[in-house]
Design an enzyme around this catalytic site. Structure first.
Site, PDB file in Angstrom:
ATOM      1  N   SER A 101       0.851  -1.205   0.000  1.00  0.00           N
ATOM      2  CA  SER A 101       0.000   0.000   0.000  1.00  0.00           C
ATOM      3  C   SER A 101       0.878   1.243   0.000  1.00  0.00           C
ATOM      4  O   SER A 101       2.024   1.208   0.474  1.00  0.00           O
ATOM      5  CB  SER A 101      -0.868   0.004   1.263  1.00  0.00           C
ATOM      6  OG  SER A 101      -1.567   1.230   1.392  1.00  0.00           O
TER       7      SER A 101
ATOM      8  N   TYR B 243      -1.790  -0.005  10.856  1.00  0.00           N
ATOM      9  CA  TYR B 243      -2.021  -0.456   9.475  1.00  0.00           C
ATOM     10  C   TYR B 243      -0.819  -0.073   8.600  1.00  0.00           C
ATOM     11  O   TYR B 243      -0.312  -0.894   7.834  1.00  0.00           O
ATOM     12  CB  TYR B 243      -3.316   0.149   8.905  1.00  0.00           C
ATOM     13  CG  TYR B 243      -3.523  -0.254   7.454  1.00  0.00           C
ATOM     14  CD1 TYR B 243      -3.870  -1.563   7.121  1.00  0.00           C
ATOM     15  CD2 TYR B 243      -3.329   0.658   6.413  1.00  0.00           C
ATOM     16  CE1 TYR B 243      -4.020  -1.955   5.792  1.00  0.00           C
ATOM     17  CE2 TYR B 243      -3.482   0.286   5.083  1.00  0.00           C
ATOM     18  CZ  TYR B 243      -3.833  -1.031   4.785  1.00  0.00           C
ATOM     19  OH  TYR B 243      -3.968  -1.412   3.467  1.00  0.00           O
TER      20      TYR B 243
HETATM   21  P1  NDP Z   1     -11.626  -6.043   0.721  1.00  0.00           P
HETATM   22  O1  NDP Z   1     -12.083  -5.889   2.134  1.00  0.00           O
HETATM   23  O2  NDP Z   1     -12.600  -5.863  -0.370  1.00  0.00           O
HETATM   24  O3  NDP Z   1     -10.927  -7.478   0.540  1.00  0.00           O
HETATM   25  C1  NDP Z   1     -10.091  -8.003   1.527  1.00  0.00           C
HETATM   26  C2  NDP Z   1      -9.933  -9.492   1.272  1.00  0.00           C
HETATM   27  O4  NDP Z   1      -9.054 -10.030   2.272  1.00  0.00           O
HETATM   28  C3  NDP Z   1     -11.249 -10.239   1.370  1.00  0.00           C
HETATM   29  O5  NDP Z   1     -11.323 -11.186   0.337  1.00  0.00           O
HETATM   30  C4  NDP Z   1     -11.163 -10.937   2.719  1.00  0.00           C
HETATM   31  O6  NDP Z   1     -11.852 -12.182   2.655  1.00  0.00           O
HETATM   32  C5  NDP Z   1      -9.658 -11.172   2.829  1.00  0.00           C
HETATM   33  N1  NDP Z   1      -9.256 -11.374   4.207  1.00  0.00           N
HETATM   34  C6  NDP Z   1      -9.302 -10.507   5.239  1.00  0.00           C
HETATM   35  N2  NDP Z   1      -8.881 -11.093   6.364  1.00  0.00           N
HETATM   36  C7  NDP Z   1      -8.555 -12.381   6.031  1.00  0.00           C
HETATM   37  C8  NDP Z   1      -8.075 -13.489   6.755  1.00  0.00           C
HETATM   38  N3  NDP Z   1      -7.830 -13.423   8.075  1.00  0.00           N
HETATM   39  N4  NDP Z   1      -7.849 -14.642   6.095  1.00  0.00           N
HETATM   40  C9  NDP Z   1      -8.081 -14.719   4.776  1.00  0.00           C
HETATM   41  N5  NDP Z   1      -8.548 -13.719   4.027  1.00  0.00           N
HETATM   42  C10 NDP Z   1      -8.790 -12.557   4.669  1.00  0.00           C
HETATM   43  O7  NDP Z   1     -10.403  -5.015   0.579  1.00  0.00           O
HETATM   44  P2  NDP Z   1      -9.344  -4.806  -0.609  1.00  0.00           P
HETATM   45  O8  NDP Z   1      -9.661  -5.637  -1.770  1.00  0.00           O
HETATM   46  O9  NDP Z   1      -9.208  -3.357  -0.779  1.00  0.00           O
HETATM   47  O10 NDP Z   1      -8.036  -5.324   0.118  1.00  0.00           O
HETATM   48  C11 NDP Z   1      -7.152  -6.260  -0.468  1.00  0.00           C
HETATM   49  C12 NDP Z   1      -5.734  -5.885  -0.092  1.00  0.00           C
HETATM   50  O11 NDP Z   1      -5.432  -4.615  -0.665  1.00  0.00           O
HETATM   51  C13 NDP Z   1      -5.479  -5.739   1.405  1.00  0.00           C
HETATM   52  O12 NDP Z   1      -4.222  -6.320   1.700  1.00  0.00           O
HETATM   53  C14 NDP Z   1      -5.431  -4.232   1.613  1.00  0.00           C
HETATM   54  O13 NDP Z   1      -4.641  -3.876   2.713  1.00  0.00           O
HETATM   55  C15 NDP Z   1      -4.807  -3.808   0.304  1.00  0.00           C
HETATM   56  N6  NDP Z   1      -4.983  -2.414  -0.079  1.00  0.00           N
HETATM   57  C16 NDP Z   1      -6.236  -1.872  -0.167  1.00  0.00           C
HETATM   58  C17 NDP Z   1      -6.392  -0.555  -0.551  1.00  0.00           C
HETATM   59  C18 NDP Z   1      -7.712   0.120  -0.584  1.00  0.00           C
HETATM   60  O14 NDP Z   1      -7.758   1.360  -0.571  1.00  0.00           O
HETATM   61  N7  NDP Z   1      -8.824  -0.607  -0.671  1.00  0.00           N
HETATM   62  C19 NDP Z   1      -5.220   0.251  -0.930  1.00  0.00           C
HETATM   63  C20 NDP Z   1      -3.962  -0.404  -0.784  1.00  0.00           C
HETATM   64  C21 NDP Z   1      -3.866  -1.710  -0.402  1.00  0.00           C
HETATM   65  P3  NDP Z   1     -12.740 -12.813   3.817  1.00  0.00           P
HETATM   66  O15 NDP Z   1     -13.315 -11.678   4.612  1.00  0.00           O
HETATM   67  O16 NDP Z   1     -13.754 -13.612   3.067  1.00  0.00           O
HETATM   68  O17 NDP Z   1     -11.775 -13.648   4.584  1.00  0.00           O
HETATM   69  C1  8X3 Z   2      -5.199   1.337   1.833  1.00  0.00           C
HETATM   70  C2  8X3 Z   2      -4.959   2.711   1.362  1.00  0.00           C
HETATM   71  O1  8X3 Z   2      -4.564   5.052   2.233  1.00  0.00           O
HETATM   72  O2  8X3 Z   2      -6.692   3.981   2.755  1.00  0.00           O
HETATM   73  O3  8X3 Z   2      -3.975   0.684   1.997  1.00  0.00           O
HETATM   74  O4  8X3 Z   2      -4.664   3.284   3.840  1.00  0.00           O
HETATM   75  S1  8X3 Z   2      -5.229   3.798   2.622  1.00  0.00           S
END
Ligand code: NDP
Ligand code: 8X3
Length: 254
Positions: free
Chosen positions: A141, A154
């Protein structure tokens, strides 16, 4: 698995992970999908098999469970994995460090850091044994490059992903294994709904007045790295919405 390449995606039940699953299926890859919400993986599997005729297998895997992360591949008969996308992750809460709920610290560190490590250990050992070209893509991120107020833990967890990516790249340098850290800014997924414990209006406000990235935008960046020629290692990609300049500088309309 059927002939062809195989991608293993953690956290494929929504957002960026689901978008990656769709993209790789469209490109004809076999998929290994994991997350905690099995019903979502099952529905996605049916859809992708139907639409693209690819082989898709899914398994419930909570990446916070160390033993499960060490053994889950056995349930599939230890299939060869060409690409691992370490995507499962979350943020919990947005408040000053001293006011955070320590349970949320556990949740973020156990998922974003330790879970990623455990899955990586399991899958990369197989990649090394096979000796064939392979690729680990971590979803880091912008928060792993720049901290922001109220997000210390985070941000620290994503800084860990950055350095784990760099360290792994060094440790597999003698193998044909590439390591990429994808560092997105604001992406509208379920991320903020999870961060704010289901408060949809707080979550919506995060993306108000800006066109954020989508899960598909991030999947495109993953695909860029994975589809690069074999001698090219994309070490990291940072991608932001046009009106986001850093972790904290966002221009919002209206
Ligand atoms: P979502 O919440 O849409 O997806 C998160 C995914 O992670 C879900 O499929 C969830 O599945 C899974 N997950 C969470 N906890 C667990 C666990 N303990 N075991 C297995 N799976 C898990 O968010 P995003 O798609 O945005 O997030 C995906 C990645 O991208 C993350 O690592 C996040 O930090 C990163 N990210 C997101 C950004 C944003 O602004 N959205 C920006 C930068 C990075 P389930 O709940 O079914 O287990
Ligand atoms: C998720 C992006 O800026 O919301 O990693 O933390 S931010």
């Amino acid at each position: 698995m059927a002939a062809g390449k195989t991608v293993l995606i953690t956290g494929a039940s929504s957002g960026i992970g689901e978008a990656c699953a769709r993209l790789f299926a469209r490109e004809g890859w076999n998929l290994l999908l994991t997350a905690r919400r099995g019903e979502r993986l099952e529905a996605l599997t049916h859809e992708l098999v139907e639409r693209f005729g690819v082989e898709v297998r899914w398994q419930v895997l909570d990446v916070r469970e160390k033993d499960a992360c060490f053994h889950f591949l056995q349930a599939w008969g230890n299939p060869p994995v060409d690409v691992l996308i370490n995507n499962a992750g979350l943020a919990r809460g947005l408040s000053k460090l001293v006011d955070n709920d320590p349970e949320d610290w556990d949740s973020m560190i156990d998922t974003n850091v330790k879970g990623l490590l455990w899955v990586t250990r399991t899958v990369v050992r197989g990649m090394i044994e096979r000796g064939l070209p392979a690729h680990v893509v971590n979803i880091g991120s912008i928060a792993g490059i720049q901290a922001y107020p109220n997000g210390a833990v985070y941000c620290a967890s994503k800084a860990a992903v950055r350095f784990l990516s760099d360290g792994l790249r060094m440790d597999v340098v003698e193998h044909p294994i590439r390591v990429t850290n994808i560092q997105p800014g604001l992406v509208e997924t379920e991320f903020s709904v999870v961060r704010f414990s289901g408060d949809e209006s707080k979550a919506k406000a995060v993306y108000q007045g800006i066109v954020p990235l989508s899960g598909d935008d991030v999947a495109d960046a993953v695909w860029y790295a994975v589809s690069a020629p074999g001698h090219v290692q994309v070490a990291e990609i940072t991608l932001l919405a046009t009106h986001q300049a850093s972790a904290t500088v966002v221009h919002r309309k209206g």
